[in-house]
Write a protein that holds these residues in place. Structure first.
Motif, PDB file in Angstrom:
ATOM      1  N   PHE A 103       0.830  -1.201   0.000  1.00  0.00           N
ATOM      2  CA  PHE A 103       0.000   0.000   0.000  1.00  0.00           C
ATOM      3  C   PHE A 103       0.868   1.256   0.000  1.00  0.00           C
ATOM      4  CE2 PHE A 103      -2.905   3.174   2.034  1.00  0.00           C
ATOM      5  CZ  PHE A 103      -3.793   3.233   0.963  1.00  0.00           C
ATOM      6  N   ASN A 130       3.022   6.083  -5.991  1.00  0.00           N
ATOM      7  CA  ASN A 130       2.802   6.201  -7.442  1.00  0.00           C
ATOM      8  C   ASN A 130       1.802   7.286  -7.802  1.00  0.00           C
ATOM      9  OD1 ASN A 130       4.593   4.147  -8.150  1.00  0.00           O
ATOM     10  ND2 ASN A 130       3.049   2.588  -7.713  1.00  0.00           N
ATOM     11  N   ASN A 172       3.798   1.520  -1.333  1.00  0.00           N
ATOM     12  CA  ASN A 172       4.306   1.619  -2.696  1.00  0.00           C
ATOM     13  C   ASN A 172       3.239   2.197  -3.633  1.00  0.00           C
ATOM     14  OD1 ASN A 172       6.417   1.061  -4.686  1.00  0.00           O
ATOM     15  ND2 ASN A 172       4.965  -0.448  -5.485  1.00  0.00           N
ATOM     16  N   HIS A 173       1.995   1.739  -3.463  1.00  0.00           N
ATOM     17  CA  HIS A 173       0.868   2.259  -4.245  1.00  0.00           C
ATOM     18  C   HIS A 173       0.717   3.775  -4.064  1.00  0.00           C
ATOM     19  CE1 HIS A 173      -3.249   2.899  -5.655  1.00  0.00           C
ATOM     20  NE2 HIS A 173      -3.544   3.355  -4.454  1.00  0.00           N
TER      21      HIS A 173
END
Length: 162
Positions: free
Chosen positions: A155, A161, A157-158
């Motif tokens: 999450f 982005n 990492n998400h």
């Protein structure tokens, strides 16, 4: 048409609130970096930039309406975070307060018959819907991420982005 004194004062207070929001998000980002949640820190840094843009947009509008912006003091952030879910929950509470402030500005503009300001503020009304949705989504994501370190990593990492 110049802004009324009452509406000018309220808009200047909103400028302050937007800059203070940025200050809050930058502080939250710092705390998330300290927890090695660099994706969320990046997400919060983008929030900081957005809040700054919101303030600058208000300033430009006030200037276009022949008003003067008195830059008010920004209170320091007194809380540090060691849990991203707490950040997400406080972010939602903060965005709900900003939304209430924007709604009050719209009502004031309507009461004063200042159609230009009411129309200008419509962008902020719509923007606040997005801000609250994002904050709620972050709460959901961090709640689910409590089930395991891998989920937290994914999450985070998400969010990076964005």
């Amino acid at each position: 048409m110049k802004l009324s004194k009452k509406l000018l004062k309220a808009l200047v207070e909103q400028v302050n609130m937007e800059f203070a929001s940025g200050y809050l998000y930058r502080s939250m980002s710092h705390d998330m970096k300290n927890l090695a949640l660099n994706g969320y820190a990046k997400w919060l840094d983008k929030q900081y930039e957005e809040e700054r843009e919101h303030a600058l947009k208000l300033i430009a509008y006030i200037e276009d309406r022949d008003g003067t912006v008195d830059f008010l003091p920004i209170e320091g952030v007194k809380k540090h975070y060691d849990n991203p879910l707490d950040v997400a929950k406080d972010s939602l509470a903060h965005e709900e307060a900003v939304s209430a402030s924007i709604r009050s500005l719209v009502k004031l503009a309507r009461e004063e018959g200042d159609l230009e300001t009411e129309i200008f503020l419509q962008w902020y009304v719509t923007e606040q819907i997005e801000e609250e949705v994002n904050a709620r989504d972050n709460i959901t994501g961090f709640e689910k991420a409590q089930e395991g370190a891998a989920l937290l990593y994914m999450f985070d990492n998400h969010l990076g982005n964005r």
